[in-house]
Design an enzyme around this catalytic site. Structure first.
Site, PDB file in Angstrom:
ATOM      1  N   ASP A  53      43.834  36.623  44.817  1.00 40.53           N
ATOM      2  CA  ASP A  53      43.915  36.868  43.371  1.00 40.53           C
ATOM      3  C   ASP A  53      43.426  38.261  42.989  1.00 40.53           C
ATOM      4  OD1 ASP A  53      44.688  36.318  40.832  1.00 40.53           O
ATOM      5  OD2 ASP A  53      42.996  35.029  40.323  1.00 40.53           O
ATOM      6  N   SER A 105      39.849  37.715  32.519  1.00 45.55           N
ATOM      7  CA  SER A 105      40.238  37.754  33.929  1.00 45.55           C
ATOM      8  C   SER A 105      40.513  39.183  34.379  1.00 45.55           C
ATOM      9  CB  SER A 105      41.488  36.905  34.156  1.00 45.55           C
ATOM     10  OG  SER A 105      41.213  35.546  33.986  1.00 45.55           O
ATOM     11  N   HIS A 137      46.859  37.132  39.090  1.00 42.59           N
ATOM     12  CA  HIS A 137      47.509  36.232  38.136  1.00 42.59           C
ATOM     13  C   HIS A 137      47.700  36.873  36.766  1.00 42.59           C
ATOM     14  CE1 HIS A 137      43.280  35.112  36.908  1.00 42.59           C
ATOM     15  NE2 HIS A 137      43.862  35.069  35.726  1.00 42.59           N
TER      16      HIS A 137
END
Length: 468
Positions: free
Chosen positions: A153, A228, A123
């Site tokens: 992901d 992230s 993402h």
């Protein structure tokens, strides 16, 4: 009068004794203070000596070495988009104007090899026309996207560099609840930032319908936007997870953060390098997660584990002797308390590998070796569903000769209803027997032509829809 004089004498004596005691205590306090000065009052600023003098030992908990090993192996990843902007406000011709770049988003990544192999979250780079990677020394590179696994992901990048600091994968199966960990990333576009916390839980299921992966390490290390794709490491500096998500109504850290375990991330990276996609290993069983209410209904004593409700004929589980009613409680000595424990462990294994399954049958503990099968899936992106193959035994339940099973509804699905469990028997009036049939029909279809899809439910209802 005499009595009053006696009382006065006693009071005076008590006062003198109290004052003397105070002076003695005060002197002792002074001597203690002189012997054990707190570190920041020491003129020589010899903190280590003062702490050793006071405690008699030094603390073993030290994050500095782990941080040193990690910060230079964590990078800043920028999602860049390019567009054209005309200098002439009245010029609307297609492709005119000068090319501009803009940052769509940013995150972190972890260097896995000295020649610039980098893992991050999918993402973070999704929709990017260019991916920029900035090292901790402020050098910036344009990265090549080697592979993507949106359902997990994970994305794999490569930059043209050598002799980089990197992190090796640790064993996430060894991670313990309560263990100290560090989260390293680039929150809020800052350079490498280190935060500390403990492992709060393992095999945490977030219930995300857009993900194939539901077995996260939960920590209370502060993770914010930009973290992230960064590293979760233990106090030895071993990579035990890839920071992925937070649970927050504000979008910022409130005490919970989640990481993909290193064993799973490693397997995904290896699959992307070798096969270009992620191969999923399965036992070949359908299960229900046990709880106290369901255990009572089944009249079994165990309230933890997964209950086998169906075994696929010809699967590894079927060949190993597993059957309906068995309760799986461990795989390779990894305790299986809930569904996420099982999927989390199996997602770190490869099809063809053998695992030792321990299970309860009629309150008797048994074990068997199961060779894992490969789970074949294909996404029909035009209608937003993921399909998988179905056994002949299950086909008979539908009263069908052929078809593929809808395994999952994708976010862009044509329907808001959960239609998983329906069978697709035909596409463009052609029977489908496998996902390879589906792939071939869609690949050979003119993109401008409509697509006819025939659905079949368990109760025998058949409907055909036209998708344009």
């Amino acid at each position: 009068m005499k009595k009053n004089v006696q009382l006065l004498s006693i009071a005076l004596f008590a006062s003198v004794l109290s004052i003397s005691g105070y002076k003695i205590f005060d002197k002792e306090s002074e001597s203690v203070t002189q012997e054990y000065k707190i570190p920041w009052q020491n003129q020589n600023n010899n903190t280590k000596t003062q702490l050793a003098s006071y405690t008699g030992e030094t603390s073993e908990l030290n994050f500095t070495e782990a941080a040193k090993k990690t910060v230079n192996a964590v990078v800043h990843v920028k999602n860049v988009t390019t567009f054209r902007q005309s200098r002439n406000p009245f010029d609307y011709s297609y492709g005119s104007g000068e090319t501009r770049k803009a940052i769509r988003g940013a995150g972190s990544g972890v260097i896995l090899s000295p020649d610039g192999l980098i893992v991050t979250n999918n993402h973070v780079i999704e929709g990017a026309s260019e991916v920029q990677v900035t090292l901790n020394n402020n050098k910036t590179y344009v990265a090549e996207v080697l592979g993507k696994a949106p359902g997990n992901d994970i994305a794999l990048l490569k930059i043209d560099a050598t002799e980089l600091d990197f992190l090796a994968f640790g064993d996430s199966n060894d991670v313990q609840v309560g263990e100290w960990v560090l989260a390293v990333g680039n929150p809020f576009n800052l350079t490498s930032t280190v935060t500390a916390g403990i492992v709060s839980a393992k095999a945490r299921d977030l219930g995300r319908s857009d993900s194939n992966f539901q077995s996260f390490i939960q920590t209370d290390a502060a993770v914010n936007p930009g973290n992230s794709g960064g590293a979760l490491v233990n106090t030895r500096g071993e990579l035990i997870g890839i920071n992925t998500a937070i649970t927050s109504q504000t979008g910022s850290f409130i005490g919970y953060s989640f990481a993909i375990p290193s064993n799973n991330a490693k397997k995904i990276v290896e699959d992307l390098i070798e096969f270009g996609n992620v191969r999923k290993a399965i036992l070949g069983v359908k299960v229900i997660e046990l709880n106290s209410a369901f255990a009572k209904q089944l009249e079994v004593e165990s309230s933890q584990g997964v209950y086998i409700k169906d075994v696929e004929e010809g699967s590894g589980a079927h060949e190993a002797g597993l059957r309906e009613g068995d309760i799986i409680n461990s795989i390779d000595d990894i305790k299986i308390r809930k569904f996420a424990d099982m999927t989390g462990y199996l997602n770190s294994k490869n099809p063809g590998e053998t695992v030792m399954v321990s299970y309860l049958r009629n309150d008797k503990q048994l074990t068997t070796d199961v060779t894992l099968d490969i789970f074949k899936v294909y996404q029909i992106k035009d209608i937003g569903v993921e399909v998988t193959e179905i056994s002949e035994a299950d086909l008979k339940k539908y009263g069908a000769e052929s078809g593929v099973l809808i395994n999952k509804v994708l976010p862009n699905s044509f329907t808001k209803s959960d239609i998983s469990g329906l069978l697709i028997t035909k596409i463009n009036e052609k029977k489908v027997n496998s996902i390879e049939d589906v792939r071939a029909i869609i690949d050979n279809k003119d993109p401008d032509d409509p697509m006819l899809v025939t659905f079949l439910s368990l109760n025998g209802q058949e409907k055909t829809y036209v998708f344009r």
